[in-house]
Design a protein around this motif. Sequence first.
Motif, PDB file in Angstrom:
ATOM      1  N   ALA A  42       0.762  -1.117   0.069  1.00 29.59           N
ATOM      2  CA  ALA A  42      -0.071  -0.137   0.107  1.00 29.59           C
ATOM      3  C   ALA A  42       0.746   1.496   0.017  1.00 29.59           C
ATOM      4  N   ILE A  43       0.350   2.356  -0.249  1.00 30.30           N
ATOM      5  CA  ILE A  43       0.977   3.629  -0.405  1.00 30.30           C
ATOM      6  C   ILE A  43       0.223   4.615   0.918  1.00 30.30           C
ATOM      7  N   SER A  44       1.192   5.140   1.602  1.00 31.62           N
ATOM      8  CA  SER A  44       0.719   6.055   2.628  1.00 31.62           C
ATOM      9  C   SER A  44       0.457   7.529   2.364  1.00 31.62           C
ATOM     10  N   LEU A  45      -0.566   8.080   2.559  1.00 31.88           N
ATOM     11  CA  LEU A  45      -0.927   9.215   2.142  1.00 31.88           C
ATOM     12  C   LEU A  45      -1.344  10.227   3.178  1.00 31.88           C
ATOM     13  N   GLU A  46      -0.826  11.541   3.257  1.00 31.48           N
ATOM     14  CA  GLU A  46      -1.277  12.494   4.242  1.00 31.48           C
ATOM     15  C   GLU A  46      -2.330  13.406   3.409  1.00 31.48           C
ATOM     16  N   LEU A  47      -3.595  13.761   3.906  1.00 33.03           N
ATOM     17  CA  LEU A  47      -4.624  14.318   3.220  1.00 33.03           C
ATOM     18  C   LEU A  47      -4.900  15.781   4.227  1.00 33.03           C
ATOM     19  N   ASP A  48      -5.473  16.757   3.642  1.00 34.90           N
ATOM     20  CA  ASP A  48      -5.314  18.138   4.157  1.00 34.90           C
ATOM     21  C   ASP A  48      -6.704  18.730   3.639  1.00 34.90           C
ATOM     22  N   ASP A  49      -7.135  19.593   4.680  1.00 42.07           N
ATOM     23  CA  ASP A  49      -8.450  20.188   4.302  1.00 42.07           C
ATOM     24  C   ASP A  49      -9.698  19.048   3.957  1.00 42.07           C
ATOM     25  N   ALA A  50      -9.567  18.250   4.801  1.00 43.46           N
ATOM     26  CA  ALA A  50     -10.758  17.046   4.570  1.00 43.46           C
ATOM     27  C   ALA A  50     -11.959  17.628   5.065  1.00 43.46           C
ATOM     28  N   THR A  51     -13.052  17.488   4.256  1.00 45.26           N
ATOM     29  CA  THR A  51     -14.330  17.739   4.439  1.00 45.26           C
ATOM     30  C   THR A  51     -15.338  16.439   4.265  1.00 45.26           C
ATOM     31  N   ALA A  52     -16.285  16.203   4.979  1.00 49.91           N
ATOM     32  CA  ALA A  52     -17.190  15.062   5.071  1.00 49.91           C
ATOM     33  C   ALA A  52     -18.302  15.491   3.865  1.00 49.91           C
ATOM     34  N   ARG A  53     -18.817  14.699   3.124  1.00 46.32           N
ATOM     35  CA  ARG A  53     -19.688  15.154   2.050  1.00 46.32           C
ATOM     36  C   ARG A  53     -21.068  15.080   2.750  1.00 46.32           C
ATOM     37  N   ASP A  54     -21.325  14.646   3.849  1.00 45.95           N
ATOM     38  CA  ASP A  54     -22.539  14.734   4.703  1.00 45.95           C
ATOM     39  C   ASP A  54     -22.314  15.662   5.968  1.00 45.95           C
ATOM     40  N   ALA A  55     -23.058  15.580   6.812  1.00 48.01           N
ATOM     41  CA  ALA A  55     -22.903  16.832   7.880  1.00 48.01           C
ATOM     42  C   ALA A  55     -22.067  16.282   9.102  1.00 48.01           C
ATOM     43  N   ARG A  56     -21.455  15.338   8.676  1.00 51.80           N
ATOM     44  CA  ARG A  56     -20.436  14.841   9.804  1.00 51.80           C
ATOM     45  C   ARG A  56     -19.283  15.691   9.925  1.00 51.80           C
ATOM     46  N   ALA A  57     -18.762  15.926  11.024  1.00 50.01           N
ATOM     47  CA  ALA A  57     -17.485  16.453  11.336  1.00 50.01           C
ATOM     48  C   ALA A  57     -16.251  15.478  11.373  1.00 50.01           C
ATOM     49  N   VAL A  58     -15.336  15.724  10.412  1.00 53.47           N
ATOM     50  CA  VAL A  58     -14.427  14.946  10.126  1.00 53.47           C
ATOM     51  C   VAL A  58     -12.916  15.878  10.462  1.00 53.47           C
ATOM     52  N   PRO A  59     -11.867  15.376  11.101  1.00 57.29           N
ATOM     53  CA  PRO A  59     -10.661  16.349  11.329  1.00 57.29           C
ATOM     54  C   PRO A  59     -10.059  16.755   9.970  1.00 57.29           C
ATOM     55  N   PRO A  60      -9.507  17.961   9.905  1.00 61.98           N
ATOM     56  CA  PRO A  60      -9.244  18.658   8.664  1.00 61.98           C
ATOM     57  C   PRO A  60      -7.904  17.826   8.245  1.00 61.98           C
ATOM     58  N   ARG A  61      -7.157  17.229   8.981  1.00 57.87           N
ATOM     59  CA  ARG A  61      -5.660  16.411   8.460  1.00 57.87           C
ATOM     60  C   ARG A  61      -5.898  15.032   8.629  1.00 57.87           C
ATOM     61  N   LEU A  62      -5.774  14.134   7.581  1.00 62.03           N
ATOM     62  CA  LEU A  62      -5.882  12.705   7.769  1.00 62.03           C
ATOM     63  C   LEU A  62      -4.665  11.905   7.174  1.00 62.03           C
ATOM     64  N   ARG A  63      -4.371  10.871   7.717  1.00 65.90           N
ATOM     65  CA  ARG A  63      -3.449   9.685   7.161  1.00 65.90           C
ATOM     66  C   ARG A  63      -4.178   8.695   6.748  1.00 65.90           C
ATOM     67  N   VAL A  64      -3.906   8.180   5.426  1.00 76.18           N
ATOM     68  CA  VAL A  64      -4.642   7.060   4.891  1.00 76.18           C
ATOM     69  C   VAL A  64      -3.687   6.241   4.422  1.00 76.18           C
ATOM     70  N   ARG A  65      -4.186   4.914   3.946  1.00 76.19           N
ATOM     71  CA  ARG A  65      -3.349   3.918   3.096  1.00 76.19           C
ATOM     72  C   ARG A  65      -3.950   3.549   1.811  1.00 76.19           C
ATOM     73  N   TRP A  66      -3.322   3.930   0.806  1.00 76.78           N
ATOM     74  CA  TRP A  66      -4.099   3.785  -0.530  1.00 76.78           C
ATOM     75  C   TRP A  66      -3.517   2.549  -1.020  1.00 76.78           C
ATOM     76  N   GLN A  67      -4.395   1.497  -1.381  1.00 78.59           N
ATOM     77  CA  GLN A  67      -3.898   0.113  -1.878  1.00 78.59           C
ATOM     78  C   GLN A  67      -4.152  -0.255  -3.320  1.00 78.59           C
ATOM     79  N   THR A  68      -4.083   0.866  -4.277  1.00 80.74           N
ATOM     80  CA  THR A  68      -4.343   0.545  -5.699  1.00 80.74           C
ATOM     81  C   THR A  68      -3.050   0.865  -6.319  1.00 80.74           C
ATOM     82  N   SER A  69      -2.768   0.498  -7.429  1.00 80.37           N
ATOM     83  CA  SER A  69      -1.350   0.697  -8.039  1.00 80.37           C
ATOM     84  C   SER A  69      -1.047   2.151  -8.511  1.00 80.37           C
TER      85      SER A  69
END
Length: 158
Positions: free
Chosen positions: A90-117
């Motif tokens: 997998a590839i590790s990514l840092e995401l910034d300025d994150a916003t949820a598409r619905d009314a939920r509150a998510v943190p603005p900075r996320l760290r995710v793992r991307w499993q595609t090529s």
Amino acid sequence: MRRAALCYLSGALIALAVGPRVPVLPCALLALACLLHRRGRLLAALLCGFAWSGYAIERAERGLLPAALENQSVAVGARVAGFPLPGPGAISLELDDATARDARAVPPRLRVRWQTSAAPRLGDWCELRLRLRRPHGYANPGGVDVERSALVNHVGAS
């Protein structure tokens, strides 16, 4: 001066022991009142350390994923903030300025793992469906402390 520094440090350690429910504003006002009195400077230093550490704890807690959203699937739009780091499978990514598409509150900075090529590049905007968790990890001697790293980098979920 040393006594004031020790009082400040003591106040900070007491705030860490108390946890995230520190009354910041009353402590700051009381410290200001103690500064006006000649003999209250050591107490003012103790209260300043207590209030400042309480503020830092509160700020760190505010940037985390709410416990109600843990392990729930959330549609998120975010910008890739750091260079993708390749890892095993997998590839590790840092995401910034994150916003949820619905009314939920998510943190603005996320760290995710991307499993595609095909990984996104730095600065790309991504629309993803994620299952987020609060940062957690083990503090192994000589190893990486994941929770501390997330706190220092203001990462609220992974």
